[in-house]
Design an enzyme around this catalytic site. Structure first.
Site, PDB file in Angstrom:
ATOM      1  N   ASP A  37      -9.360   3.795   5.737  1.00  0.00           N
ATOM      2  CA  ASP A  37      -9.920   2.995   4.657  1.00  0.00           C
ATOM      3  C   ASP A  37      -9.004   3.140   3.453  1.00  0.00           C
ATOM      4  OD1 ASP A  37     -12.003   1.234   3.952  1.00  0.00           O
ATOM      5  OD2 ASP A  37     -12.816   2.762   2.623  1.00  0.00           O
ATOM      6  N   ASP A  73       0.022  -6.322  -1.493  1.00  0.00           N
ATOM      7  CA  ASP A  73       1.449  -5.963  -1.529  1.00  0.00           C
ATOM      8  C   ASP A  73       2.291  -6.824  -2.476  1.00  0.00           C
ATOM      9  OD1 ASP A  73       1.294  -3.749   0.078  1.00  0.00           O
ATOM     10  OD2 ASP A  73       1.788  -4.799   1.931  1.00  0.00           O
ATOM     11  N   LYS A 121       8.463   0.390   3.311  1.00  0.00           N
ATOM     12  CA  LYS A 121       7.103   0.649   2.829  1.00  0.00           C
ATOM     13  C   LYS A 121       6.599   1.987   3.384  1.00  0.00           C
ATOM     14  CE  LYS A 121       2.387  -1.172   2.643  1.00  0.00           C
ATOM     15  NZ  LYS A 121       1.441  -2.239   2.995  1.00  0.00           N
ATOM     16  N   HIS A 130       0.943   5.021   0.771  1.00  0.00           N
ATOM     17  CA  HIS A 130      -0.307   5.766   0.905  1.00  0.00           C
ATOM     18  C   HIS A 130      -0.687   5.951   2.375  1.00  0.00           C
ATOM     19  CE1 HIS A 130      -0.854   1.501   0.976  1.00  0.00           C
ATOM     20  NE2 HIS A 130      -2.161   1.535   1.160  1.00  0.00           N
TER      21      HIS A 130
HETATM   22  P1  ITT Z   1     -10.108  -2.569   8.364  1.00  0.00           P
HETATM   23  O1  ITT Z   1     -10.596  -3.406   9.498  1.00  0.00           O
HETATM   24  O2  ITT Z   1      -9.149  -1.504   8.810  1.00  0.00           O
HETATM   25  O3  ITT Z   1     -11.210  -2.036   7.477  1.00  0.00           O
HETATM   26  P2  ITT Z   1      -9.383  -4.048   5.973  1.00  0.00           P
HETATM   27  O4  ITT Z   1      -8.317  -5.067   5.702  1.00  0.00           O
HETATM   28  O5  ITT Z   1     -10.801  -4.413   5.681  1.00  0.00           O
HETATM   29  O6  ITT Z   1      -9.196  -3.581   7.470  1.00  0.00           O
HETATM   30  P3  ITT Z   1      -9.550  -1.849   4.018  1.00  0.00           P
HETATM   31  O7  ITT Z   1     -11.013  -2.037   3.858  1.00  0.00           O
HETATM   32  O8  ITT Z   1      -9.049  -0.469   4.216  1.00  0.00           O
HETATM   33  O9  ITT Z   1      -8.981  -2.723   5.229  1.00  0.00           O
HETATM   34  O10 ITT Z   1      -8.695  -2.460   2.838  1.00  0.00           O
HETATM   35  C1  ITT Z   1      -9.191  -2.784   1.602  1.00  0.00           C
HETATM   36  C2  ITT Z   1      -8.405  -3.919   1.008  1.00  0.00           C
HETATM   37  O11 ITT Z   1      -7.199  -3.402   0.455  1.00  0.00           O
HETATM   38  C3  ITT Z   1      -8.025  -5.045   1.974  1.00  0.00           C
HETATM   39  O12 ITT Z   1      -8.183  -6.276   1.317  1.00  0.00           O
HETATM   40  C4  ITT Z   1      -6.570  -4.787   2.259  1.00  0.00           C
HETATM   41  O13 ITT Z   1      -5.874  -5.996   2.462  1.00  0.00           O
HETATM   42  C5  ITT Z   1      -6.093  -4.091   0.986  1.00  0.00           C
HETATM   43  N1  ITT Z   1      -5.058  -3.129   1.341  1.00  0.00           N
HETATM   44  C6  ITT Z   1      -5.226  -1.987   2.051  1.00  0.00           C
HETATM   45  N2  ITT Z   1      -4.058  -1.395   2.261  1.00  0.00           N
HETATM   46  C7  ITT Z   1      -3.111  -2.177   1.678  1.00  0.00           C
HETATM   47  C8  ITT Z   1      -1.722  -2.125   1.594  1.00  0.00           C
HETATM   48  O14 ITT Z   1      -1.024  -1.169   2.193  1.00  0.00           O
HETATM   49  N3  ITT Z   1      -1.094  -3.094   0.938  1.00  0.00           N
HETATM   50  C9  ITT Z   1      -1.766  -4.103   0.360  1.00  0.00           C
HETATM   51  N4  ITT Z   1      -3.081  -4.244   0.412  1.00  0.00           N
HETATM   52  C10 ITT Z   1      -3.760  -3.304   1.080  1.00  0.00           C
END
Ligand code: ITT
Length: 178
Positions: A60, A139, A157, A162
């Site tokens: 997450d 991004d 990246k 993170h």
């Molecule tokens: P899951 O199915 O793994 O939950 P998700 O896209 O819903 O996929 P998250 O809830 O972890 O993933 O992500 C929260 C938001 O932050 C989501 O809109 C991602 O696109 C964004 N995000 C997460 N990691 C990112 C990254 O490395 N670069 C850019 N945006 C990111």
């Protein structure tokens, strides 16, 4: 082999560069409304562990903008789907303080064991415009140095992100056990 439960292809591609033996499972899990990524991951990992037989990982992540008191944080997915990158840029119009960070919490569990979690962060700035078509999500507006993460190749990246930090911590833990 490790199952990685995610709906996000970009995450999977980044994780694959760290764990070669990953199998993506797009089966979804409950993302509870909570104040921290750790609480969301701790709940989710128990749910997926009950549904899959084998080592399972979820991750997450969120974007935390300092001048917005950490917003969108745990609401990052919702905010990305709704106002998107253009909305964040608009919210920050006229703001000089652009510091932000991504945080990642990875949770991992094996059958019959307690889940473990690792986290990672990358600090940068929200730019004034979207740049680049690589990566995903926020991004294109998140800059580290002169370029946005949207302009960086996965390898680049993964040197700073993170997600790479949290996943490498898990990898080190797994290797240290052998
Ligand atoms: P899951 O199915 O793994 O939950 P998700 O896209 O819903 O996929 P998250 O809830 O972890 O993933 O992500 C929260 C938001 O932050 C989501 O809109 C991602 O696109 C964004 N995000 C997460 N990691 C990112 C990254 O490395 N670069 C850019 N945006 C990111």
């Amino acid at each position: 082999m490790i199952y990685f439960v995610t709906s996000n292809k970009g995450k999977h591609a980044e994780a694959r560069a760290i764990f070669a033996d990953l199998v993506q499972k797009d089966i979804g899990y409950t993302e509870i409304q909570a104040d921290t990524l750790e609480e969301v991951a701790a709940y989710g990992i128990k749910e997926v562990a009950a549904r899959l037989d084998g080592p399972v990982m979820i991750e997450d992540a969120g974007l935390f903008v300092e001048a917005l008191q950490g917003f969108p944080g745990v609401y990052s997915a919702y905010v990305q789907r709704t106002i998107g990158n253009a909305g964040i840029l608009r919210l920050m119009e006229g703001m000089e303080r652009r510091d932000a960070y991504f945080k990642s919490v990875v949770a991992y569990v094996e059958p019959g064991r307690e889940p473990i979690m690792f986290n990672g962060e990358v600090h940068g700035q929200i730019g004034f415009e979207e740049r680049g078509h690589k990566g995903f999500g926020y991004d294109p507006i998140f800059y580290v140095g002169e370029s946005s993460l949207g302009e960086k190749e996965i390898e680049e990246k993964n040197r700073i992100s993170h997600r790479a930090a949290s996943m490498r911590a898990l990898k080190r833990w797994l290797e240290g056990r052998r």
